[in-house]
Design an enzyme around this catalytic site. Sequence first.
Site, PDB file in Angstrom:
ATOM      1  N   GLU A  98     -60.242   6.209  -7.750  1.00 26.17           N
ATOM      2  CA  GLU A  98     -59.588   5.751  -6.529  1.00 26.17           C
ATOM      3  C   GLU A  98     -60.117   4.408  -6.075  1.00 26.17           C
ATOM      4  OE1 GLU A  98     -58.432  10.073  -4.630  1.00 26.17           O
ATOM      5  OE2 GLU A  98     -59.944   8.849  -3.653  1.00 26.17           O
ATOM      6  N   CYS A 111     -61.990  -2.019  -1.900  1.00 30.03           N
ATOM      7  CA  CYS A 111     -63.125  -1.174  -2.260  1.00 30.03           C
ATOM      8  C   CYS A 111     -62.844  -0.620  -3.658  1.00 30.03           C
ATOM      9  CB  CYS A 111     -63.199  -0.070  -1.208  1.00 30.03           C
ATOM     10  SG  CYS A 111     -64.481   1.124  -1.439  1.00 30.03           S
ATOM     11  N   CYS A 118     -69.778  10.236 -10.195  1.00 36.62           N
ATOM     12  CA  CYS A 118     -71.115   9.681  -9.992  1.00 36.62           C
ATOM     13  C   CYS A 118     -72.158  10.743 -10.255  1.00 36.62           C
ATOM     14  CB  CYS A 118     -71.277   9.114  -8.586  1.00 36.62           C
ATOM     15  SG  CYS A 118     -72.833   8.210  -8.416  1.00 36.62           S
ATOM     16  N   CYS A 122     -75.798  12.273  -4.477  1.00 34.39           N
ATOM     17  CA  CYS A 122     -76.183  12.292  -3.057  1.00 34.39           C
ATOM     18  C   CYS A 122     -75.492  13.479  -2.372  1.00 34.39           C
ATOM     19  CB  CYS A 122     -75.781  10.985  -2.377  1.00 34.39           C
ATOM     20  SG  CYS A 122     -76.495   9.549  -3.193  1.00 34.39           S
ATOM     21  N   CYS A 125     -72.000  13.102  -0.357  1.00 36.71           N
ATOM     22  CA  CYS A 125     -70.957  12.259  -0.960  1.00 36.71           C
ATOM     23  C   CYS A 125     -70.020  13.102  -1.822  1.00 36.71           C
ATOM     24  CB  CYS A 125     -71.614  11.170  -1.794  1.00 36.71           C
ATOM     25  SG  CYS A 125     -70.443  10.174  -2.742  1.00 36.71           S
ATOM     26  N   CYS A 339     -64.120   4.498   2.158  1.00 36.73           N
ATOM     27  CA  CYS A 339     -65.053   4.270   1.058  1.00 36.73           C
ATOM     28  C   CYS A 339     -66.128   5.349   1.135  1.00 36.73           C
ATOM     29  CB  CYS A 339     -65.743   2.928   1.252  1.00 36.73           C
ATOM     30  SG  CYS A 339     -64.902   1.567   0.504  1.00 36.73           S
TER      31      CYS A 339
HETATM   32  N1  SAH Z   1     -72.950   4.350  -5.389  1.00 35.37           N
HETATM   33  C1  SAH Z   1     -73.034   3.239  -4.537  1.00 35.37           C
HETATM   34  C2  SAH Z   1     -71.681   2.719  -4.106  1.00 35.37           C
HETATM   35  C3  SAH Z   1     -70.630   3.735  -3.803  1.00 35.37           C
HETATM   36  S1  SAH Z   1     -70.945   4.763  -2.391  1.00 35.37           S
HETATM   37  C4  SAH Z   1     -73.880   3.544  -3.328  1.00 35.37           C
HETATM   38  O1  SAH Z   1     -74.222   4.688  -3.106  1.00 35.37           O
HETATM   39  O2  SAH Z   1     -74.250   2.601  -2.637  1.00 35.37           O
HETATM   40  C5  SAH Z   1     -70.533   3.635  -1.086  1.00 35.37           C
HETATM   41  C6  SAH Z   1     -71.113   3.987   0.268  1.00 35.37           C
HETATM   42  O3  SAH Z   1     -70.480   5.156   0.797  1.00 35.37           O
HETATM   43  C7  SAH Z   1     -72.619   4.281   0.234  1.00 35.37           C
HETATM   44  O4  SAH Z   1     -73.275   3.499   1.197  1.00 35.37           O
HETATM   45  C8  SAH Z   1     -72.680   5.734   0.607  1.00 35.37           C
HETATM   46  O5  SAH Z   1     -73.888   6.006   1.277  1.00 35.37           O
HETATM   47  C9  SAH Z   1     -71.449   5.911   1.472  1.00 35.37           C
HETATM   48  N2  SAH Z   1     -71.002   7.288   1.581  1.00 35.37           N
HETATM   49  C10 SAH Z   1     -70.966   8.214   0.609  1.00 35.37           C
HETATM   50  N3  SAH Z   1     -70.512   9.391   1.097  1.00 35.37           N
HETATM   51  C11 SAH Z   1     -70.257   9.198   2.404  1.00 35.37           C
HETATM   52  C12 SAH Z   1     -69.774  10.044   3.446  1.00 35.37           C
HETATM   53  N4  SAH Z   1     -69.469  11.311   3.240  1.00 35.37           N
HETATM   54  N5  SAH Z   1     -69.625   9.498   4.659  1.00 35.37           N
HETATM   55  C13 SAH Z   1     -69.926   8.203   4.894  1.00 35.37           C
HETATM   56  N6  SAH Z   1     -70.379   7.372   3.947  1.00 35.37           N
HETATM   57  C14 SAH Z   1     -70.564   7.858   2.720  1.00 35.37           C
HETATM   58 FE1  SF4 Z   2     -73.011   8.105  -6.159  1.00 35.38          FE
HETATM   59 FE2  SF4 Z   2     -71.942   8.816  -3.850  1.00 35.38          FE
HETATM   60 FE3  SF4 Z   2     -74.565   8.547  -4.048  1.00 35.38          FE
HETATM   61 FE4  SF4 Z   2     -73.009   6.349  -4.133  1.00 35.38          FE
HETATM   62  S1  SF4 Z   2     -73.275   7.737  -2.412  1.00 35.38           S
HETATM   63  S2  SF4 Z   2     -74.734   6.866  -5.485  1.00 35.38           S
HETATM   64  S3  SF4 Z   2     -71.213   7.207  -5.189  1.00 35.38           S
HETATM   65  S4  SF4 Z   2     -73.327  10.051  -5.142  1.00 35.38           S
END
Ligand code: SAH
Ligand code: SF4
Length: 354
Positions: A98, A111, A118, A122, A125, A339
Amino acid sequence: MAWVAPDPRPNLVGRSPLEIAELLAPHVDRPFRATQVSRWVIDRDATSFAEMSNLSKELRSDLERRFRITDPEILETSSSDDGSVKWLFGLEDGVTVEGVAMPEDGKLTMCLSSQAGCAVGCVFCVTGALGGGRNLRPDEIVGQYRVMLRRLAAPVDRVNIVFMGMGEPLLNTDHLGEALETLYERVSPKRITVSTSGILPGIRWLAGVERRPKLAVSLNAPDQERRERLMPIARRYPLDELMTELRRFPLERGRRITFEYVLIRGVNDAVADAEAVARLIRGIPAKVNVIPLNEDATHFPDLRRPDDSTVNRFAVSLRDAGLTVTVRWSKGLDVDAACGQLKGRHQRRGSQST
Ligand code: SAH
Ligand code: SF4
């Protein structure tokens, strides 16, 4: 869908002018023909050889037999009330990713995804909850930009690109690097941001490249213990080593590192946490992007977004400590398009039907 044999012709999308020149060299009579082709593909966003009106018909059909110009297929588009658009792209092997385009202050922020999933995992996420996916190739990365640009008829000089879609861009540095070189032909490095969860070898790689995009680091907690709980990758790349690396990261004049901080109720949203963040990043030219959690009842039902007053209090505490702070009041929430909230909807639907 019927199985379709992969197209063996090299894709010209995602390649730099130099690469296109090398690929085309054996097939053109003069080098400037290759330059013409790369102008069509890169600068004029061509989608077929037929458009290349300054090439002879013979050359066009010869090139057509040897090469292709293919972008990701659009499987779904959803628009949100705030103007943001989410795209579901289908790639050749059936993988989906996406991307989101968000209008902001007369600009369009795209974005983009760098991986089809991934593996960093995290806990807050959706992409992470769904697990790892393959690295996207340069054509698949640049193709997302091309499709959005065309569909939205966006003025090129108004486009910003952020690698905050699906995946960890700094676990795909080879392809990211190639994609960036091609994107720089149209979008200045200072309009491109790579966001990372703190992959140290990737940050070192970025520190060493000649033309650098802006760097954003997902911090999400002010101490190792909590960061590790939210972002298991922090075990491998501890916070103190990350901060050491960031302190020596080369910054172009006027640039700052963005620290992203997903705010989760009762987990990392206390005023004391804001103060700890300010201490942690003191001395680094920085700004902080506070992102109230996008909740997801399926993948992390126990994590909640703080109420707005807590979000504001957190931001004000950072500001009081002298930091530049922005709060990302989520764009595109009504289409699940924010995003960092990518791939949820489609996957859930898919898994229900099996
Ligand atoms: N993997 C990279 C880039 C993709 S994630 C990273 O983690 O930086 C992009 C952003 O989305 C990151 O800052 C992450 O912390 C945020 N993000 C992920 N899940 C989220 C959620 N459920 N609510 C708000 N932000 C989120
Ligand atoms: Fe991966 Fe989501 Fe963590 Fe970014 S925030 S590193 S996309 S698991």
